[in-house]
Scaffold this motif. Sequence first.
Motif, PDB file in Angstrom:
ATOM      1  N   ALA A 183      29.852  -0.856 -11.224  1.00 57.69           N
ATOM      2  CA  ALA A 183      30.613  -0.098 -12.222  1.00 57.69           C
ATOM      3  C   ALA A 183      30.029   1.304 -12.226  1.00 57.69           C
ATOM      4  CB  ALA A 183      30.501  -0.756 -13.604  1.00 57.69           C
ATOM      5  N   CYS A 184      30.174   2.004 -11.093  1.00 55.57           N
ATOM      6  CA  CYS A 184      29.328   3.164 -10.800  1.00 55.57           C
ATOM      7  C   CYS A 184      29.654   4.416 -11.594  1.00 55.57           C
ATOM      8  CB  CYS A 184      29.340   3.465  -9.303  1.00 55.57           C
ATOM      9  SG  CYS A 184      30.907   4.106  -8.661  1.00 55.57           S
ATOM     10  N   GLY A 185      30.829   4.486 -12.244  1.00 53.65           N
ATOM     11  CA  GLY A 185      31.163   5.700 -12.975  1.00 53.65           C
ATOM     12  C   GLY A 185      31.046   6.912 -12.081  1.00 53.65           C
ATOM     13  N   SER A 186      30.371   7.935 -12.559  1.00 55.75           N
ATOM     14  CA  SER A 186      30.228   9.162 -11.777  1.00 55.75           C
ATOM     15  C   SER A 186      28.979   9.162 -10.901  1.00 55.75           C
ATOM     16  CB  SER A 186      30.223  10.386 -12.704  1.00 55.75           C
ATOM     17  OG  SER A 186      29.210  10.247 -13.695  1.00 55.75           O
ATOM     18  N   GLY A 187      28.324   7.999 -10.777  1.00 59.15           N
ATOM     19  CA  GLY A 187      27.280   7.855  -9.774  1.00 59.15           C
ATOM     20  C   GLY A 187      25.858   8.136 -10.215  1.00 59.15           C
ATOM     21  N   HIS A 188      25.594   8.124 -11.528  1.00 63.05           N
ATOM     22  CA  HIS A 188      24.265   8.512 -12.016  1.00 63.05           C
ATOM     23  C   HIS A 188      23.170   7.581 -11.494  1.00 63.05           C
ATOM     24  CE1 HIS A 188      21.412  10.578 -14.335  1.00 63.05           C
ATOM     25  NE2 HIS A 188      21.456   9.875 -15.442  1.00 63.05           N
ATOM     26  N   MET A 189      23.445   6.276 -11.481  1.00 62.50           N
ATOM     27  CA  MET A 189      22.450   5.332 -10.963  1.00 62.50           C
ATOM     28  C   MET A 189      22.201   5.576  -9.475  1.00 62.50           C
ATOM     29  SD  MET A 189      21.699   2.842 -13.343  1.00 62.50           S
ATOM     30  CE  MET A 189      22.374   2.188 -14.872  1.00 62.50           C
ATOM     31  N   LEU A 190      23.273   5.801  -8.733  1.00 61.70           N
ATOM     32  CA  LEU A 190      23.164   5.939  -7.284  1.00 61.70           C
ATOM     33  C   LEU A 190      22.441   7.217  -6.876  1.00 61.70           C
ATOM     34  CD1 LEU A 190      26.742   4.700  -6.306  1.00 61.70           C
ATOM     35  CD2 LEU A 190      24.593   3.428  -6.133  1.00 61.70           C
ATOM     36  N   THR A 191      22.581   8.288  -7.656  1.00 60.83           N
ATOM     37  CA  THR A 191      21.916   9.532  -7.263  1.00 60.83           C
ATOM     38  C   THR A 191      20.401   9.418  -7.385  1.00 60.83           C
ATOM     39  OG1 THR A 191      22.260  10.463  -9.490  1.00 60.83           O
ATOM     40  CG2 THR A 191      23.885  11.018  -7.794  1.00 60.83           C
ATOM     41  N   TYR A 192      19.917   8.677  -8.387  1.00 59.32           N
ATOM     42  CA  TYR A 192      18.464   8.483  -8.442  1.00 59.32           C
ATOM     43  C   TYR A 192      18.005   7.515  -7.348  1.00 59.32           C
ATOM     44  CZ  TYR A 192      13.772   7.210  -9.711  1.00 59.32           C
ATOM     45  OH  TYR A 192      12.417   6.973  -9.641  1.00 59.32           O
ATOM     46  N   ALA A 193      18.813   6.494  -7.070  1.00 61.03           N
ATOM     47  CA  ALA A 193      18.487   5.600  -5.956  1.00 61.03           C
ATOM     48  C   ALA A 193      18.396   6.394  -4.654  1.00 61.03           C
ATOM     49  CB  ALA A 193      19.540   4.497  -5.849  1.00 61.03           C
ATOM     50  N   PHE A 194      19.251   7.413  -4.507  1.00 63.24           N
ATOM     51  CA  PHE A 194      19.180   8.303  -3.334  1.00 63.24           C
ATOM     52  C   PHE A 194      17.796   8.938  -3.248  1.00 63.24           C
ATOM     53  CE2 PHE A 194      19.406  12.282  -1.130  1.00 63.24           C
ATOM     54  CZ  PHE A 194      20.351  12.122  -0.127  1.00 63.24           C
ATOM     55  N   ASP A 195      17.297   9.465  -4.365  1.00 64.07           N
ATOM     56  CA  ASP A 195      15.988  10.125  -4.359  1.00 64.07           C
ATOM     57  C   ASP A 195      14.879   9.166  -3.945  1.00 64.07           C
ATOM     58  OD1 ASP A 195      17.126  12.500  -5.235  1.00 64.07           O
ATOM     59  OD2 ASP A 195      16.759  12.069  -7.350  1.00 64.07           O
ATOM     60  N   LEU A 196      14.924   7.943  -4.477  1.00 68.23           N
ATOM     61  CA  LEU A 196      13.886   6.968  -4.153  1.00 68.23           C
ATOM     62  C   LEU A 196      13.970   6.541  -2.690  1.00 68.23           C
ATOM     63  CD1 LEU A 196      11.710   5.925  -6.030  1.00 68.23           C
ATOM     64  CD2 LEU A 196      13.014   3.825  -6.343  1.00 68.23           C
ATOM     65  N   LEU A 197      15.188   6.344  -2.206  1.00 68.52           N
ATOM     66  CA  LEU A 197      15.366   5.992  -0.803  1.00 68.52           C
ATOM     67  C   LEU A 197      14.900   7.119   0.114  1.00 68.52           C
ATOM     68  CD1 LEU A 197      18.811   4.238  -1.139  1.00 68.52           C
ATOM     69  CD2 LEU A 197      16.788   3.175  -0.125  1.00 68.52           C
ATOM     70  N   TYR A 198      15.130   8.353  -0.293  1.00 71.04           N
ATOM     71  CA  TYR A 198      14.681   9.484   0.514  1.00 71.04           C
ATOM     72  C   TYR A 198      13.155   9.426   0.683  1.00 71.04           C
ATOM     73  CZ  TYR A 198      14.793  14.131   2.585  1.00 71.04           C
ATOM     74  OH  TYR A 198      14.683  15.193   3.471  1.00 71.04           O
ATOM     75  N   ALA A 199      12.464   9.128  -0.407  1.00 69.56           N
ATOM     76  CA  ALA A 199      11.002   9.029  -0.344  1.00 69.56           C
ATOM     77  C   ALA A 199      10.576   7.870   0.566  1.00 69.56           C
ATOM     78  CB  ALA A 199      10.437   8.830  -1.750  1.00 69.56           C
ATOM     79  N   ILE A 200      11.339   6.778   0.553  1.00 65.01           N
ATOM     80  CA  ILE A 200      11.035   5.629   1.406  1.00 65.01           C
ATOM     81  C   ILE A 200      11.191   6.005   2.878  1.00 65.01           C
ATOM     82  CG2 ILE A 200      11.905   3.360   2.103  1.00 65.01           C
ATOM     83  CD1 ILE A 200      12.475   2.826  -0.884  1.00 65.01           C
TER      84      ILE A 200
ATOM     85  N   ASP B 257       0.817  -1.223   0.000  1.00 68.01           N
ATOM     86  CA  ASP B 257       0.000   0.000   0.000  1.00 68.01           C
ATOM     87  C   ASP B 257       0.846   1.267   0.000  1.00 68.01           C
ATOM     88  OD1 ASP B 257      -2.343  -1.554   0.119  1.00 68.01           O
ATOM     89  OD2 ASP B 257      -2.158  -1.725   2.303  1.00 68.01           O
ATOM     90  N   SER B 258       2.133   1.136  -0.262  1.00 66.68           N
ATOM     91  CA  SER B 258       3.032   2.278  -0.200  1.00 66.68           C
ATOM     92  C   SER B 258       2.694   3.336  -1.258  1.00 66.68           C
ATOM     93  CB  SER B 258       4.479   1.810  -0.418  1.00 66.68           C
ATOM     94  OG  SER B 258       5.340   2.907  -0.636  1.00 66.68           O
ATOM     95  N   PRO B 259       2.710   4.615  -0.869  1.00 68.46           N
ATOM     96  CA  PRO B 259       2.497   5.690  -1.853  1.00 68.46           C
ATOM     97  C   PRO B 259       3.700   5.891  -2.769  1.00 68.46           C
ATOM     98  CG  PRO B 259       3.000   6.622   0.300  1.00 68.46           C
ATOM     99  CD  PRO B 259       2.856   5.138   0.505  1.00 68.46           C
ATOM    100  N   LEU B 260       4.772   5.116  -2.553  1.00 73.74           N
ATOM    101  CA  LEU B 260       5.960   5.254  -3.404  1.00 73.74           C
ATOM    102  C   LEU B 260       5.626   5.028  -4.869  1.00 73.74           C
ATOM    103  CD1 LEU B 260       9.116   5.644  -3.212  1.00 73.74           C
ATOM    104  CD2 LEU B 260       9.267   3.148  -3.325  1.00 73.74           C
ATOM    105  N   VAL B 261       4.625   4.208  -5.138  1.00 76.81           N
ATOM    106  CA  VAL B 261       4.266   3.893  -6.520  1.00 76.81           C
ATOM    107  C   VAL B 261       3.951   5.159  -7.316  1.00 76.81           C
ATOM    108  CG1 VAL B 261       1.804   3.562  -6.027  1.00 76.81           C
ATOM    109  CG2 VAL B 261       2.872   2.346  -7.950  1.00 76.81           C
ATOM    110  N   GLY B 262       3.443   6.179  -6.646  1.00 78.79           N
ATOM    111  CA  GLY B 262       3.109   7.425  -7.329  1.00 78.79           C
ATOM    112  C   GLY B 262       4.314   8.242  -7.722  1.00 78.79           C
ATOM    113  N   LYS B 263       5.493   7.903  -7.203  1.00 78.89           N
ATOM    114  CA  LYS B 263       6.715   8.648  -7.522  1.00 78.89           C
ATOM    115  C   LYS B 263       7.556   7.955  -8.595  1.00 78.89           C
ATOM    116  CE  LYS B 263       7.081  10.429  -2.763  1.00 78.89           C
ATOM    117  NZ  LYS B 263       6.847  11.854  -3.074  1.00 78.89           N
ATOM    118  N   MET B 264       7.122   6.761  -9.030  1.00 79.43           N
ATOM    119  CA  MET B 264       7.942   5.969  -9.951  1.00 79.43           C
ATOM    120  C   MET B 264       7.293   5.935 -11.335  1.00 79.43           C
ATOM    121  SD  MET B 264       9.306   2.867  -7.505  1.00 79.43           S
ATOM    122  CE  MET B 264       7.693   2.155  -7.167  1.00 79.43           C
ATOM    123  N   GLU B 265       7.801   6.795 -12.210  1.00 78.12           N
ATOM    124  CA  GLU B 265       7.209   6.965 -13.537  1.00 78.12           C
ATOM    125  C   GLU B 265       7.317   5.703 -14.386  1.00 78.12           C
ATOM    126  OE1 GLU B 265       7.700  10.023 -17.384  1.00 78.12           O
ATOM    127  OE2 GLU B 265       8.900  10.291 -15.558  1.00 78.12           O
TER     128      GLU B 265
END
Length: 607
Positions: A294-311, A259-267
Motif C-alpha cells: 500500500a505504497c502511497g507516494s513511496g515514503h517507505m520505499l525511499t528510505y529502503a532505497f537509502d539503506l539498500l544503497y549502503a548495503i 559484522d556489517s557496518p550497516l548497524v552504524g547507519k540505523m538509528e
Amino acid sequence: METAKLKKFAQQARRLLLEQVGARLGLVLEAGSAARRENPSTVTELEKQIQQSSRAQVIDKVAYIWFNRFCALRFIDVNGYTRIRVVSPAQEDQIQPEILAEAKMGHLDAERIPENTRQQIAALLHHGTPSRDPDQEAYRLLLVAECNSFHRAMPYLFERIADYTELLMPDDLLSANAILAATRNAMTPDACQDVEVIGWLYQFYISEKKDQVFEGLKKNQKITPENIPAATQLFTPHWIVRYLVDNSLGRLWMLNHPDSPLVGKMEYYIKPEARETDFLKVNKPEDIKVCDPACGSGHMLTYAFDLLYAIYEEVGTDPSEIPEKILTHNLYGIEIDERAGELAAFALTMKARARQRRFFNKAIKPHICVLEKIPFNDEELDEYRAAIGRERFTPDMRSTLRQFAEADNFGSLIQPKLANAGTVLALLEEQDFSGELFLKETHNKVLKALHQAATLSPIYHVVIANPPYMGGKGMNARLGAWAKENYPNSKSDLFAMFMERGLELLPKYGYSAMVTMQSWMFLSSYESLRKRILRDTAIECMAHMANMVMGIAFGTAATVCKKGGSPEARGAYCYVEYEDIGSNNKPIAFPPRNERNRKAARQNEAI
C-alpha cells in the motif's frame, strides 16, 4: 519538515487549478473556438471523455495533472537535475523561468525541443508571429516540450502531451500571482531537500476531498472504490519508517552479515538479544526483494532505497551501478491510487538521480504496480483458452483473471489463485496475436492481469507498510461482503486485513513490518487474528504509540514480525507517549525514557 505552508498552498492550488482549467474548458468547447479550428480531433476526444465520465471529472483530472507536473518540475529545478530550470528563474528572487530567459537570448536545446517548436518560439519572441502575449505563448510551448522530453525517463508521470491536457493548461503561468509563482514560494529549496515533499503535497491536495468523504460517512454514505484513496491516505512520520525498515530489511542484512557496518547507519535498529539461526539466507544484495503493498507516494520505499544503497556500497558495488540495481532488483510497490503510484515512481527516480547524474538517460521505470480493474467475460476467456491451449489455460488461471474485476476495490488484498503467475506470464508474453484484433485485445488484458497477479505473489523477503485504515461501517457493500468471505479473522478493518495479507506475501522467515491502529491488540473482534500472529510468527519488536504520536487521535503500533519464527522468541517492546516527541517530529530519545518504559525495564531486570 514544516508542513503548514505546504498544506495551505496545495489546497489553494487545487481550487485555483479547478477554476482555471474549468474556464479553459469553457473556451475550448465554444462553437467557434480557435481550438476547434486548429485541433478538431483533440476537441472531439475531449468531448468523448466528458461523455464517458463527466465535465467535473475531466476538470479534476487535468487540474491534478498540471499540479503534479508543476511540483515535479520545481523539485527537479531546485535540485539541479537539468541544465536549465523549467519552472524556476535562474535566481530565486526573480520571476521569469530560466528556460524562457534563455530562449529570448536564442538558446534553445535542440535535443529537448523539436525543430518546428523552436521555430514557433523564435517567431513569437522576435515578433515574427502576431500575439497578444508572446512570452506566455512561447513559454507554453517550452513547457510542453520539456514535459514531452521527460517522457522517456518518466513516462508514468510525463505522458506525451499532444491532447486536450495541453489545451486545458492554465492561461496565466508567468505573473507574480500565477500558479507557478505560488509553487515556487511553497516549494522552497529547504522544502525540496527531500523528495517526501511531493508526498506531503499530494496528501494535502486531496485533504479537502477526504473531509468530504468523511462528512458523507456521518450521513451513512459508504466509501466507493474511487474515494478509497482519499479516505485512507495517511503520511507516515519518517522516524517510524526508519524503525520499521531498520528492524526488517536492516535486521535481515545484519543476520546474514553480523559484522556489517550497516548497524552504524540505523538509528532505530534494535539488536536481537540472542543469536538467531532461523533466518532467510541472502548471498548478495540483488537477492533481496522489499515490497510495500500500500505504497502511497513511496515514503517507505525511499528510505529502503537509502539503506539498500549502503548495503551495495558495503559489498563494493560500483556506485554508478547501484541506483539501477536497486530499482531493477530490490524495490516493489503496489497501489490502487494511480496518482499516488505515479508519485512513488517519481520519488524513487529522484532518489536514483540524486546518486547517479546520468540516471535519466537509463529510462528505468521503478516497479510500482498500480492495480487496475480488469473485467473479463466468459466468451473472451473461452476464445482465449482455445487459442493458447487447454494445458496452459488452467482453471486456476481463469479464476485468477476473474479476481481482478474489482481490483480498484480490493487492491493488494487479492490473493491470486494461480501459484506460478510469473512463470505463466513469461510464457504468454512470447505469444503473438498481432494479426487477430479481438484476441490481441484479450491477450493484452490477460498479460496485464497476470503481471498484477505475479506482483501479488509471495516473492518478497520484507513487506513494509502503513496500510489503509477503514472500519466495516465505511466499506461499500461489495468490499464488506468480500472481506467477510476472504478475511474472516480480520474483516473488521482494512489495516487488520493487510496484516494478514502481508504474511501471505512472504516465505518462511520473511519479515512483515507495519504501522497500524492499536485495536488489534485489545478488541475481542481481533482475537482470531491475534492467535494467528502469535501462532505463526515471532514478534521481533514493537513500538506502541499513544494518541497523537502520529498526528492522529488514536493509538497506533509499529510491529515487526518474522513469519515462521519461534512464538517463544523474546521481542523488544517500547511505549511512545506524545510528550516523548520533540519539535523535529521524532522521539527525543529512543527508546523513550518515560515511566512506563522504565517500569518495564525494572521488571525485566528482576526476571
